[in-house]
Write a protein that holds these residues in place. Structure first.
Motif, PDB file in Angstrom:
ATOM      1  N   ASP A  25      -6.882  10.079   8.568  1.00 45.67           N
ATOM      2  CA  ASP A  25      -6.998   8.900   7.713  1.00 45.67           C
ATOM      3  C   ASP A  25      -7.233   9.235   6.247  1.00 45.67           C
ATOM      4  O   ASP A  25      -6.534   8.703   5.385  1.00 45.67           O
ATOM      5  CB  ASP A  25      -8.087   7.966   8.240  1.00 45.67           C
ATOM      6  CG  ASP A  25      -7.488   6.974   9.227  1.00 45.67           C
ATOM      7  OD1 ASP A  25      -6.247   7.021   9.395  1.00 45.67           O
ATOM      8  OD2 ASP A  25      -8.230   6.178   9.805  1.00 45.67           O
ATOM      9  N   TRP A  28      -3.928  10.511   4.862  1.00 48.79           N
ATOM     10  CA  TRP A  28      -2.962   9.413   4.729  1.00 48.79           C
ATOM     11  C   TRP A  28      -3.294   8.567   3.511  1.00 48.79           C
ATOM     12  O   TRP A  28      -2.428   8.245   2.702  1.00 48.79           O
ATOM     13  CB  TRP A  28      -2.972   8.585   6.015  1.00 48.79           C
ATOM     14  CG  TRP A  28      -2.122   7.361   6.002  1.00 48.79           C
ATOM     15  CD1 TRP A  28      -2.552   6.073   6.113  1.00 48.79           C
ATOM     16  CD2 TRP A  28      -0.692   7.301   5.883  1.00 48.79           C
ATOM     17  NE1 TRP A  28      -1.491   5.219   6.070  1.00 48.79           N
ATOM     18  CE2 TRP A  28      -0.340   5.942   5.926  1.00 48.79           C
ATOM     19  CE3 TRP A  28       0.295   8.262   5.741  1.00 48.79           C
ATOM     20  CZ2 TRP A  28       0.979   5.522   5.836  1.00 48.79           C
ATOM     21  CZ3 TRP A  28       1.612   7.829   5.646  1.00 48.79           C
ATOM     22  CH2 TRP A  28       1.942   6.483   5.693  1.00 48.79           C
ATOM     23  N   LYS A  29      -4.579   8.235   3.384  1.00 47.23           N
ATOM     24  CA  LYS A  29      -5.022   7.423   2.256  1.00 47.23           C
ATOM     25  C   LYS A  29      -4.702   8.144   0.941  1.00 47.23           C
ATOM     26  O   LYS A  29      -4.209   7.539  -0.013  1.00 47.23           O
ATOM     27  CB  LYS A  29      -6.529   7.179   2.379  1.00 47.23           C
ATOM     28  CG  LYS A  29      -7.109   6.147   1.429  1.00 47.23           C
ATOM     29  CD  LYS A  29      -7.014   4.748   1.998  1.00 47.23           C
ATOM     30  CE  LYS A  29      -7.350   3.693   0.971  1.00 47.23           C
ATOM     31  NZ  LYS A  29      -8.773   3.383   0.905  1.00 47.23           N
ATOM     32  N   LEU A  31      -2.367  10.358   0.403  1.00 48.50           N
ATOM     33  CA  LEU A  31      -0.924  10.324   0.154  1.00 48.50           C
ATOM     34  C   LEU A  31      -0.516   8.978  -0.431  1.00 48.50           C
ATOM     35  O   LEU A  31       0.254   8.907  -1.397  1.00 48.50           O
ATOM     36  CB  LEU A  31      -0.163  10.563   1.459  1.00 48.50           C
ATOM     37  CG  LEU A  31      -0.065  12.013   1.920  1.00 48.50           C
ATOM     38  CD1 LEU A  31       0.628  12.092   3.269  1.00 48.50           C
ATOM     39  CD2 LEU A  31       0.714  12.827   0.891  1.00 48.50           C
ATOM     40  N   LEU A  32      -1.045   7.899   0.164  1.00 47.50           N
ATOM     41  CA  LEU A  32      -0.713   6.558  -0.342  1.00 47.50           C
ATOM     42  C   LEU A  32      -1.119   6.432  -1.801  1.00 47.50           C
ATOM     43  O   LEU A  32      -0.367   5.929  -2.631  1.00 47.50           O
ATOM     44  CB  LEU A  32      -1.444   5.489   0.469  1.00 47.50           C
ATOM     45  CG  LEU A  32      -1.029   5.265   1.916  1.00 47.50           C
ATOM     46  CD1 LEU A  32      -1.670   3.998   2.443  1.00 47.50           C
ATOM     47  CD2 LEU A  32       0.477   5.175   2.030  1.00 47.50           C
ATOM     48  N   ILE A  33      -2.338   6.915  -2.097  1.00 48.38           N
ATOM     49  CA  ILE A  33      -2.820   6.788  -3.479  1.00 48.38           C
ATOM     50  C   ILE A  33      -1.960   7.631  -4.418  1.00 48.38           C
ATOM     51  O   ILE A  33      -1.601   7.184  -5.508  1.00 48.38           O
ATOM     52  CB  ILE A  33      -4.308   7.175  -3.557  1.00 48.38           C
ATOM     53  CG1 ILE A  33      -5.121   6.098  -2.848  1.00 48.38           C
ATOM     54  CG2 ILE A  33      -4.762   7.327  -4.994  1.00 48.38           C
ATOM     55  CD1 ILE A  33      -6.595   6.373  -2.782  1.00 48.38           C
ATOM     56  N   GLY A  35       1.235   8.424  -4.081  1.00 44.55           N
ATOM     57  CA  GLY A  35       2.500   7.714  -4.301  1.00 44.55           C
ATOM     58  C   GLY A  35       2.323   6.569  -5.279  1.00 44.55           C
ATOM     59  O   GLY A  35       3.099   6.395  -6.213  1.00 44.55           O
ATOM     60  N   SER A  36       1.255   5.791  -5.072  1.00 45.34           N
ATOM     61  CA  SER A  36       1.011   4.639  -5.940  1.00 45.34           C
ATOM     62  C   SER A  36       0.757   5.073  -7.370  1.00 45.34           C
ATOM     63  O   SER A  36       1.289   4.485  -8.310  1.00 45.34           O
ATOM     64  CB  SER A  36      -0.202   3.855  -5.443  1.00 45.34           C
ATOM     65  OG  SER A  36      -0.084   3.607  -4.088  1.00 45.34           O
ATOM     66  N   VAL A  37      -0.063   6.110  -7.508  1.00 45.36           N
ATOM     67  CA  VAL A  37      -0.391   6.568  -8.859  1.00 45.36           C
ATOM     68  C   VAL A  37       0.869   7.059  -9.562  1.00 45.36           C
ATOM     69  O   VAL A  37       1.088   6.779 -10.742  1.00 45.36           O
ATOM     70  CB  VAL A  37      -1.474   7.669  -8.807  1.00 45.36           C
ATOM     71  CG1 VAL A  37      -1.582   8.370 -10.139  1.00 45.36           C
ATOM     72  CG2 VAL A  37      -2.809   7.070  -8.412  1.00 45.36           C
ATOM     73  N   LEU A  38       1.744   7.735  -8.807  1.00 45.86           N
ATOM     74  CA  LEU A  38       2.981   8.223  -9.415  1.00 45.86           C
ATOM     75  C   LEU A  38       3.801   7.063  -9.978  1.00 45.86           C
ATOM     76  O   LEU A  38       4.278   7.113 -11.118  1.00 45.86           O
ATOM     77  CB  LEU A  38       3.813   8.993  -8.379  1.00 45.86           C
ATOM     78  CG  LEU A  38       5.083   9.575  -8.966  1.00 45.86           C
ATOM     79  CD1 LEU A  38       4.788  10.875  -9.672  1.00 45.86           C
ATOM     80  CD2 LEU A  38       6.140   9.781  -7.900  1.00 45.86           C
ATOM     81  N   VAL A  39       3.936   6.004  -9.167  1.00 43.58           N
ATOM     82  CA  VAL A  39       4.690   4.834  -9.630  1.00 43.58           C
ATOM     83  C   VAL A  39       4.043   4.238 -10.874  1.00 43.58           C
ATOM     84  O   VAL A  39       4.716   3.904 -11.847  1.00 43.58           O
ATOM     85  CB  VAL A  39       4.781   3.776  -8.503  1.00 43.58           C
ATOM     86  CG1 VAL A  39       5.440   2.514  -9.014  1.00 43.58           C
ATOM     87  CG2 VAL A  39       5.550   4.332  -7.329  1.00 43.58           C
ATOM     88  N   ALA A  40       2.703   4.139 -10.819  1.00 41.86           N
ATOM     89  CA  ALA A  40       2.005   3.512 -11.936  1.00 41.86           C
ATOM     90  C   ALA A  40       2.076   4.373 -13.194  1.00 41.86           C
ATOM     91  O   ALA A  40       2.200   3.861 -14.299  1.00 41.86           O
ATOM     92  CB  ALA A  40       0.554   3.244 -11.553  1.00 41.86           C
ATOM     93  N   LEU A  42       4.387   6.439 -14.119  1.00 36.79           N
ATOM     94  CA  LEU A  42       5.717   6.574 -14.722  1.00 36.79           C
ATOM     95  C   LEU A  42       5.865   5.741 -15.987  1.00 36.79           C
ATOM     96  O   LEU A  42       6.371   6.221 -17.003  1.00 36.79           O
ATOM     97  CB  LEU A  42       6.792   6.153 -13.715  1.00 36.79           C
ATOM     98  CG  LEU A  42       7.477   7.297 -12.980  1.00 36.79           C
ATOM     99  CD1 LEU A  42       8.469   6.738 -11.980  1.00 36.79           C
ATOM    100  CD2 LEU A  42       8.185   8.211 -13.961  1.00 36.79           C
ATOM    101  N   ILE A  43       5.423   4.472 -15.894  1.00 30.34           N
ATOM    102  CA  ILE A  43       5.549   3.580 -17.051  1.00 30.34           C
ATOM    103  C   ILE A  43       4.797   4.147 -18.251  1.00 30.34           C
ATOM    104  O   ILE A  43       5.334   4.245 -19.359  1.00 30.34           O
ATOM    105  CB  ILE A  43       4.978   2.191 -16.686  1.00 30.34           C
ATOM    106  CG1 ILE A  43       6.019   1.413 -15.903  1.00 30.34           C
ATOM    107  CG2 ILE A  43       4.572   1.405 -17.900  1.00 30.34           C
ATOM    108  CD1 ILE A  43       7.172   0.962 -16.743  1.00 30.34           C
ATOM    109  N   ALA A  45       3.933   7.228 -18.684  1.00 29.30           N
ATOM    110  CA  ALA A  45       4.557   8.473 -19.117  1.00 29.30           C
ATOM    111  C   ALA A  45       5.772   8.201 -19.995  1.00 29.30           C
ATOM    112  O   ALA A  45       5.976   8.872 -21.018  1.00 29.30           O
ATOM    113  CB  ALA A  45       4.965   9.291 -17.893  1.00 29.30           C
TER     114      ALA A  45
END
Lengths: 335, 314
Positions: A25, A28-29, A31-33, A35-40, A42-43, A45
């Motif tokens: 757990d 997994w958590k 990894l989720l964070i 992925g989310s941080v990467l998306v967030a 990007l803008i 960056a």
């Protein structure tokens, strides 16, 4: 169901080591964070990089080179940059496109949401979405070889003979009309077709999210169907439709390839819609790969920064407006 | 307000007729607008099929371009470039996209969840030319050369919002009972997510993935300063040369992704600006290939999601 689950969970394929179970757990958590941080990130960056990479140009020219001036000199070799023709081209093509696209899109949205028979709704929605899926280079190719030579000749001729004769306003429609159709007006036509699906889809969803009680109340008071739409539904969804318009404007400002292919790419101080022009996005597309000096590429990045910032503000405003309608109707509208 | 009293009674009938007429005119106007809006779709598809179909043959897909001014030749380089970069983009964008969607679907009201949805929405509005500038500064400048890798990464940024958004929506469509049942049976969160929720949402996620691929395959602007273009790109040749020089698979793969490449839309753009009629002719054929690819992916994806929606609802 239950036995199925038990079977799934105890199948030998899933016989993970016990020790991994305990850590699963948190991993997994994490990894989720990530992925989310990467998306967030990007803008941030993208914004930071554009800001950072245009430092010299900002120090040298500030923001004044974007403002209107009669001196339309863009001379990369002499490091002399006046970006007004590009800014003007972007603004004028996008605004004309919005003026043309909004009545059309809202009309189509009304038809799709309120009038269309159910069996026709799905195919029509698909076709509108396919229109959005056509790659922008294909729009450009079709525009420059097929659509614009006819359309610009026709409309441009009429405009320059009528509106072009009015003193003052006439400068916007002064001829001559280019044979090839490559002009700001032509770019605006192609943009109109390209942003229409966006505005239509969002306006349609906004209309569909309006509770039925609104329609029924209006009809029960004796209004005709059109009056219900015009006096009740449109005012109710107004902010959402405004959001759709802003979103379309953002698309139009940033559209690169199709516009570059049809606008003629010529730097001119003449304000007329009927002459070839240039836009901010297309000057980046045409010159960045062959920038003659460091300052030249930095100025282009600065123009990119302005575009980024403009579309950012428009998008945030648009989402907020659409969200405000969805909030009121407690129904989800995503763009 | 007493609207009726303010109108003289004599005009009531005329008013009624006018209202009916307005109603009829405006409603039919919206139908006309809808028809008008679809004209460009059929015009473009029809014309591209007509013009592009004329010089479509097998050689078009299997040959490299001939020197300027010569007849014949194909777009093998661009086809392979598009395939390579789309695969790279999918590989880069899918894992973080799906993970972020899992986060925002199951923690929608946490700060990070809100930030993910917000930045996805904003990211989808960023002009693609700006993404090209970003890719250039972040990947091309440090590496010192243009490459398929940089192009793929730029396309990944284009794909990311579509993937996050559709995955998020599809995850929300998975019934809560399924997830709760799994958790209640003692399965840990990660196992529930990966082996119960994910398979249940997989169809929808693939739909979003196809839409994202369709969008990326048609993009040009992000590639202008990242992939640049390369008329001599041929994977078969790279592999044969690599094998002849006894290079490892990894080295060969490196040579495939680490050099400038062309893509279909990029080639179309270049060809359309050249004064050679045969190149213009070829750009129409590229447009046809591109349209078939993009429309095909779109239709497949939508049929898929529609079938799924029907099944879930009934």
């Amino acid at each position: 169901m239950l036995t199925q689950f038990k079977a799934i969970l105890s199948s030998p394929r899933l016989a993970w080591p016990k020790r991994l179970y305990g850590h699963g757990d948190p991993i997994w958590k994490l990894l989720l964070i990530l992925g989310s941080v990467l998306v967030a990130v990007l803008i941030i960056a993208i914004g930071w990089m554009l800001w950072n990479q245009s430092a010299d140009a900002r120090a040298e020219f500030g923001w004044g080179f974007l403002l209107p001036s009669l001196d339309a000199r863009w001379d990369p070799v002499a490091d002399s940059f006046r970006a007004w023709p590009f800014v003007y081209g972007t603004l004028v093509t996008s605004l004309v496109a919005i003026l043309l696209a909004v009545p059309m899109s809202v009309g189509v949205a009304i038809f799709l949401a309120e009038l269309c028979p159910t069996w026709l709704r799905l195919p029509l929605n698909w076709m509108i979405e396919l229109l959005a899926a056509i790659p922008s280079v294909v729009y450009g190719l079709w525009g420059i070889f097929v659509f614009l030579p006819k359309a610009v000749q026709l409309v441009g001729g009429v405009l320059s003979k009528t509106l072009g004769q009015i003193p003052g306003l006439g400068v916007l429609f002064a001829g001559p009309v280019p044979q090839s159709g490559a002009s700001r007006l032509g770019a605006a036509f192609v943009l109109t077709i390209m942003i229409m699906p966006t505005i239509t889809a969002v306006s349609r969803d906004v209309l569909l999210s309006i509770p039925n009680s609104q329609r029924e109340a209006s009809l029960a008071l004796g209004s005709t169907k059109w009056e219900a739409i015009w006096r009740v539904l449109l005012p109710y969804g107004l902010s959402g439709i405004l959001g759709a318009v802003l979103l379309g404007l953002g698309r139009a400002l940033g559209e690169t390839m199709a516009v570059t292919m049809v606008i003629g790419n010529s730097i001119t101080a003449r304000p007329t819609l009927l002459s070839p022009g240039y836009t901010m996005a297309s000057v980046i597309a045409n010159e960045f790969a062959e920038a003659v000096s460091k300052l030249h590429s930095q100025v282009l990045i600065e123009i990119g920064l302005v575009l980024f910032f403009l579309t950012l503000v428009l998008n945030v405003a648009a989402r907020f407006l659409v969200w405000s309608v969805a909030q009121r109707t407690s129904c989800e509208v995503r763009l | 307000m007493n609207v009726l009293e303010s109108q003289p009674m004599v005009n009531q009938r005329a008013l009624g007729a006018r209202r009916k007429a307005t109603n009829a005119i405006m409603l039919s106007l919206t139908a006309v607008m809808t028809l008008l809006a679809l004209v460009p779709l059929f015009w473009i598809i029809g014309y591209v099929v007509y013009r592009g179909g004329q010089s479509l043959d097998w050689a078009f897909f299997t040959q490299l371009p001939k020197p300027l001014g010569m007849e014949g030749g194909g777009i093998l380089h661009a086809l392979e470039g598009t395939i390579v970069m789309t695969i790279l983009a999918a590989v880069f964008a899918t894992p973080p996209g799906v993970l972020a969607a899992f986060y925002s679907a199951y923690h929608p009201n946490t700060p990070l969840g809100v930030v993910v949805r917000f930045s996805t929405d904003v990211l989808s509005g960023v002009p693609s030319i700006v993404i090209g500038l970003f890719g250039y500064a972040v990947l091309v400048v440090p590496a010192g050369h243009y490459s398929a890798l940089a192009g793929g990464a730029a396309l990944a940024i284009v794909m990311l919002p579509t993937i996050v958004r559709t995955t998020d929506e599809m995850l929300k469509m998975v019934p809560h009972s399924l997830r709760e049942a799994s958790l209640a049976l003692g399965a840990p969160e990660w196992k529930t997510s990966l082996q119960v929720v994910f398979p249940a949402a997989l169809n929808g996620i693939i739909t979003g993935f196809l839409l994202a691929v369709a969008r990326a395959a048609g993009e040009t602007a992000p590639l202008l300063f990242t992939a640049l273009g390369n008329e001599r790109y041929e994977i078969g040749l790279i592999i044969r040369n690599g094998l002849a020089q006894r290079q490892s698979a990894l080295q060969i793969l490196g040579r495939i992704v680490d050099q400038p490449v062309d893509s279909l839309p990029l080639t179309l753009w270049k060809y359309a600006q050249q004064p050679y009629p045969e190149r213009i002719e070829q750009s129409w054929t590229i447009a046809l290939v591109l349209m078939i690819l993009v429309l095909f992916l779109n239709i497949i994806a939508r049929l898929w999601v529609e079938a799924r929606r029907r099944r879930l609802q009934g």
